[in-house]
Design an enzyme around this catalytic site. Structure first.
Site, PDB file in Angstrom:
ATOM      1  N   PHE A  53      52.167 -16.085  -6.567  1.00 37.42           N
ATOM      2  CA  PHE A  53      51.068 -14.705  -5.510  1.00 37.42           C
ATOM      3  C   PHE A  53      51.956 -13.564  -5.584  1.00 37.42           C
ATOM      4  O   PHE A  53      52.986 -13.734  -5.262  1.00 37.42           O
ATOM      5  CB  PHE A  53      50.921 -15.898  -4.840  1.00 37.42           C
ATOM      6  CG  PHE A  53      49.698 -15.439  -3.605  1.00 37.42           C
ATOM      7  CD1 PHE A  53      48.216 -15.399  -3.741  1.00 37.42           C
ATOM      8  CD2 PHE A  53      50.193 -14.762  -2.704  1.00 37.42           C
ATOM      9  CE1 PHE A  53      47.706 -14.611  -3.154  1.00 37.42           C
ATOM     10  CE2 PHE A  53      49.399 -13.613  -1.496  1.00 37.42           C
ATOM     11  CZ  PHE A  53      47.881 -14.172  -2.115  1.00 37.42           C
ATOM     12  N   TYR A  92      46.944 -22.229   6.666  1.00 37.22           N
ATOM     13  CA  TYR A  92      45.246 -22.116   6.863  1.00 37.22           C
ATOM     14  C   TYR A  92      44.954 -23.110   5.504  1.00 37.22           C
ATOM     15  O   TYR A  92      43.923 -23.089   5.906  1.00 37.22           O
ATOM     16  CB  TYR A  92      45.025 -20.105   6.876  1.00 37.22           C
ATOM     17  CG  TYR A  92      46.269 -19.714   5.773  1.00 37.22           C
ATOM     18  CD1 TYR A  92      46.083 -19.383   4.375  1.00 37.22           C
ATOM     19  CD2 TYR A  92      46.926 -18.933   6.787  1.00 37.22           C
ATOM     20  CE1 TYR A  92      46.465 -18.388   3.727  1.00 37.22           C
ATOM     21  CE2 TYR A  92      47.466 -17.996   5.903  1.00 37.22           C
ATOM     22  CZ  TYR A  92      47.694 -17.701   4.579  1.00 37.22           C
ATOM     23  OH  TYR A  92      48.044 -17.355   3.947  1.00 37.22           O
TER      24      TYR A  92
END
Ligand code: PLP
Length: 397
Positions: A129, A223
């Site tokens: 990422f 999250y």
């Protein structure tokens, strides 16, 4: 009813986790984007209202002690610990994943440097990422090391006595490929380097085994599969034996051994507390603490078993409902190499995902040509998985 729809009914009836869906606020939408933003746990709104109205509104500053605000980062870290295979006292919650990547990687390089060896190189996952790659580049410049990007498969051959630390993703955010955390950590240790893992796409979806596999440092967000809410604070794991040597590049007053002594010189607190920086983000943190209650009585092994069953079933439905060659799965078929998402490649993925969302099937699109479907075993069922694949087939036709 089709054969696959009948099978989905049977799988739902036999699903021991099916009842957990009621712990979330959900509707008719097929929500396959929990690998980006987890759904809202039903206990969170009232808890947040209490934190705001009573703890902040009435108790005001007394809440730092009386409502447990001050100790929230390590208390919530201990709640996350069993989900990633860590004993208590090794995780603190706070800051973003990006900031924790910085703390972990710089601290790892500093520890590697203590050995006196000439460890001049940092390895970073070439498929990472992006934020991890950007931060690794800055960490390398700050610590005077060179940075080399290699794929996780290339790590064993790239390791040498010059390697200081290696930053890897447990699950690839685009393809959903699960990397060999035990094997790569062992190889990194055999070369005398430190292993730093990003668990964003694995924590809460599959067993991680941080302690068992001797991981040095790890970070992750809360999250996605931990359902902590938009921008919920991340966490940092520092293996117990390394804590006395963990030299944070962000030594804020919250990690001082005597924060209210207001000393001009810094003396780090013992233990995982060294990973703290400044005043914790209490509203988000206590929303996360409430969200973690959905894990009460849930085993990560059962979650993993259901995750694999869901992704297997989705892949079967996609091949039954989609013309051969219309999409290509970039998610590995082998269970040992699969996270909790299915990524399908097709040239018009962006347009296809827009149409799917308009029909109540929410996944996401990753540039340039990937359709991502995340499967959160706590609330995704088999019948809706079949429906998602059927609608996908119609939209691809
Ligand atoms: C593997 C990985 N690392 C880091 C991040 C983002 O980090 P941050 O929480 O700092 O936005 C993501 C976000 O999706 C991610 O997938």
């Amino acid at each position: 009813m089709s054969e696959l729809a009948l099978q989905a009914e049977k799988l739902d009836a036999a699903d021991e986790l099916a009842a957990l869906r009621t712990r979330f606020v959900l509707d008719e939408t097929v929500y396959l984007d929990g690998n980006s933003l987890g759904a809202l746990p039903a206990v969170v709104p009232d808890r947040v209202a209490d934190v705001v109205r009573r703890q902040w509104g009435e108790l005001r500053i007394r809440s730092w002690d009386e409502s447990g605000w001050w100790t929230a980062p390590e208390r919530i870290g201990d709640r996350i610990a069993p989900l990633v295979g860590a004993a208590a006292g090794q995780i603190v919650v706070g800051d973003s994943t990006s900031v924790n990547v910085f703390k972990a990687l710089v601290a790892a390089v500093r520890m590697a440097g203590e050995e006196g060896a000439d460890r001049t190189e940092i390895l970073v996952d070439a498929t990472t990422f992006p934020t991890d790659g950007y931060i690794a580049e800055s960490a390398a410049r700050l610590t005077g090391r060179t940075l080399r990007a290699v794929t996780p498969a290339e790590v064993p051959a790239a390791l040498s006595d010059r390697t200081a630390a290696v930053l890897l993703n447990h699950v690839d955010y685009r393809t959903g490929r699960l990397h060999d955390l035990p094997g790569l950590t062992a190889a990194i240790h055999a070369a005398g380097a430190l292993a730093v893992w990003d668990l964003c796409h694995s924590a809460g979806a599959l067993p991680v085994g941080l302690d068992e596999h001797g991981v040095d440092l790890a970070v992750g967000c809360t999250y996605k599969y931990l359902n902590g809410g938009p921008g919920a604070p991340a966490y940092l794991y520092v293996r117990q034996e390394l804590q006395p040597r963990f030299d944070s590049p962000l030594p804020g007053w919250n990690s001082h051994t005597d924060p209210f002594g207001m000393s001009p010189s810094y003396t780090p607190a013992p233990g995982a507390l060294r990973g703290r920086v400044g005043t914790p983000d209490i509203l988000s943190m206590l929303a996360l603490e409430a969200a973690l209650e959905v894990w009460d009585g849930v085993s990560v092994a059962a979650v993993r078993a259901k995750s694999l069953a869901l992704t297997d079933f989705f892949l079967r439905c996609v091949s039954a409902y989609t013309e051969p060659g219309r999409v290509e799965s970039v998610t590995p078929g082998r269970h040992e190499e699969r996270g909790s998402q299915v990524a399908l490649r097709c040239a018009d993925a962006g347009e296809v995902m827009k149409r799917l969302i308009s029909r109540g099937v929410v996944g996401d699109f990753r540039h340039p040509d990937v359709l991502r479907f995340g499967f959160t075993p706590l609330y995704v069922g088999f019948a809706e998985t079949e429906r998602a694949a059927r609608i996908l087939g119609e939209e691809l036709a």
